[in-house]
Design an enzyme around this catalytic site. Structure first.
Site, PDB file in Angstrom:
ATOM      1  N   LYS A 126     106.019  92.606  45.311  1.00 16.91           N
ATOM      2  CA  LYS A 126     106.187  91.275  45.901  1.00 16.91           C
ATOM      3  C   LYS A 126     107.507  90.703  45.411  1.00 16.91           C
ATOM      4  O   LYS A 126     108.006  91.083  44.344  1.00 16.91           O
ATOM      5  CB  LYS A 126     105.036  90.354  45.481  1.00 16.91           C
ATOM      6  CG  LYS A 126     104.718  89.269  46.481  1.00 16.91           C
ATOM      7  CD  LYS A 126     103.976  89.795  47.698  1.00 16.91           C
ATOM      8  CE  LYS A 126     103.623  88.678  48.668  1.00 16.91           C
ATOM      9  NZ  LYS A 126     102.836  89.169  49.806  1.00 16.91           N
ATOM     10  N   ASP A 166     106.798  86.763  54.248  1.00 13.51           N
ATOM     11  CA  ASP A 166     105.666  86.044  53.654  1.00 13.51           C
ATOM     12  C   ASP A 166     105.938  84.571  53.927  1.00 13.51           C
ATOM     13  O   ASP A 166     106.728  84.239  54.836  1.00 13.51           O
ATOM     14  CB  ASP A 166     105.542  86.364  52.156  1.00 13.51           C
ATOM     15  CG  ASP A 166     104.223  85.904  51.550  1.00 13.51           C
ATOM     16  OD1 ASP A 166     103.183  86.485  51.887  1.00 13.51           O
ATOM     17  OD2 ASP A 166     104.224  84.944  50.752  1.00 13.51           O
TER      18      ASP A 166
END
Length: 445
Positions: A126, A166
């Site tokens: 991430k 995201d």
């Protein structure tokens, strides 16, 4: 937890007590995996838990860029490459003022097991920045993305680390990031997913997380309750892509969605959400959800509150982490909710999860139920490698198959360890055992 599991968790908590979100994610997984740890001595022998909670690589960097006024701005950039045991690191980039190491480590840790559940060859990672694209001009967003990628490109690649979008990183941002990567490395490769359809993107990627959530939920309803979405009242939080397309798919399956929200409050429409209007407000006009009531006289806007006070049969939290508190859970239980399926990452607090499970509410964890987005990202990687594009129907069918298999694999793992039809522990066990097995097979690295 066993002595070993508890010892590893306690050591982590003592080392990074300020990383609350990360510790919450680790505790949730560690609380589920004891049967697998007990059944396989190699997990402790090879220090698998100690290795799983440490990212393989964590990159922090400065991002300097110039705004429209000619002023130099400085943000922080991050990439947490958590685990590559079953494939290249895979996970989104988040641009939001709340981004910090704890949030990205929690998201990266969750991503490892979510990706494992898809059955595809993807590790977990991430990244992102504390840059906020809201209120910025197109030129400012482009210059920031180019500056961000000018450092990140050194650490990613189609067989190393494949980021995606995201929160705060949509198709526009992915396009700018991809263009800068291509310029820097002089290659056209599938290094980012969520790309435009004209340069390597996949059909159904925009819809994937919301659609996948509903495919998962429908399969759970079928298998465990001999039921379906037909005739159900559904509450959906948020109003971004996940919320919009979860609403779209749930309504197409016969449900009625009456509420959606953003950070300002929620709308309630007794006649059912007019999704075309919501899409215009949020995707075209980029306005607040409150303006919905200007076009729908029977609807109302409730400022500063969450949707969970409204009675429903099924709750789909699709906004952000820890959005369902213990009090929210009690409201939902009191109003007769039968099922909670997570469309966001860790949207339910531990206390709320405990309340749902104690009350017999069917709880579906996000690492399983919201895996549709990364599943189609994995399918985009496959299409990029093949230099072709599957039809929407082909991708959608593969997505349905993946989400259905996640349900069956989770239930199989739970039953294997004597836990019955426990979807939460089953999902954690299924993802953990796949990753742990790969790590043991590959030796100490």
């Amino acid at each position: 937890m066993s002595n070993y599991t508890q010892r590893v968790y306690d050591s982590l908590a003592a080392r990074v007590p300020w990383e609350k979100e990360f510790l919450q994610a680790v505790h949730e997984v560690f609380s589920s995996i004891q049967p697998a740890v007990d059944a396989n001595p190699a997990i402790e022998q090879y220090s698998i838990l100690e290795r799983m909670i440490e990212p393989e690589r964590q990159i922090n960097f400065r991002v300097s860029w110039v705004d429209d006024a000619g002023q130099v701005q400085v943000n922080r950039g991050f990439r947490v490459e958590f685990n590559s045991a079953i494939g290249p690191y895979k996970g989104g980039l988040r641009f939001h003022k709340s981004v910090n190491a704890s949030i990205l480590k929690f998201l990266g840790f969750e991503q490892v097991y979510k990706n494992a559940l898809t059955g595809l060859w993807m590790g977990g990672g991430k990244g992102g920045s504390d840059f906020d694209p809201h209120g910025k001009s197109e030129g400012e967003v482009m210059r920031f993305c180019q500056a961000f990628m000018s450092e990140l490109f050194r650490h990613i690649g189609p067989n190393t680390d494949v980021p995606a979008g995201d929160i705060g990183v949509g198709g526009r941002e992915v396009g700018f990031l991809f263009g800068q990567y291509k310029r820097l490395v002089n290659e056209f490769t599938g290094v980012l997913t969520g790309k435009g359809l004209d340069f390597g993107g996949s059909l159904a990627r925009t819809e994937a997380t919301g659609y996948g959530l509903c495919y998962y939920t429908q399969e759970v309803l079928r298998v465990l309750m001999n039921d379906s979405f037909e005739g159900k009242i559904v509450s959906v939080s948020g109003s971004g892509n996940v919320s919009i397309f979860a609403t779209e798919k749930a309504q197409s399956m016969g449900a009625t969605v009456r509420v959606m929200s953003d950070s300002s409050g929620y709308i309630y429409d007794p006649d059912g959400i007019d999704l075309a209007l919501v899409k215009k407000i949020k995707l075209v006009d980029r306005a607040r959800i409150s303006v919905y009531v200007d076009s729908r006289p029977n609807a109302k806007f409730v400022a500063g509150k969450r949707v969970w006070e409204v009675p429903c049969d099924i709750a789909l939290p699709c906004a952000t982490q820890n959005e369902i508190s213990a009090d929210d859970a009690q409201d939902l239980i009191k109003n007769g909710v039968k099922m909670v399926a997570e469309g966001a990452n860790m949207p339910t607090t531990p206390e709320a999860i405990e309340a749902f499970r104690a009350a017999g509410v069917l709880y579906c964890p996000g690492k399983a139920s919201n895996a549709g987005g990364v599943a189609v990202s994995g399918l985009e990687m496959s299409q990029d490698s093949l230099r072709l594009q599957w039809t929407f129907e082909e991708v959608d069918q593969r997505l349905q198959n993946i989400m259905t298999k996640i349900v069956s694999d989770s239930l199989a793992a739970a039953n294997k360890h004597g836990l019955g039809n426990d979807l939460m522990n089953g999902a954690n066990l299924a993802g953990f055992e796949r990753v742990a097995g790969a790590m043991i097979a590959q030796g100490v690295i």
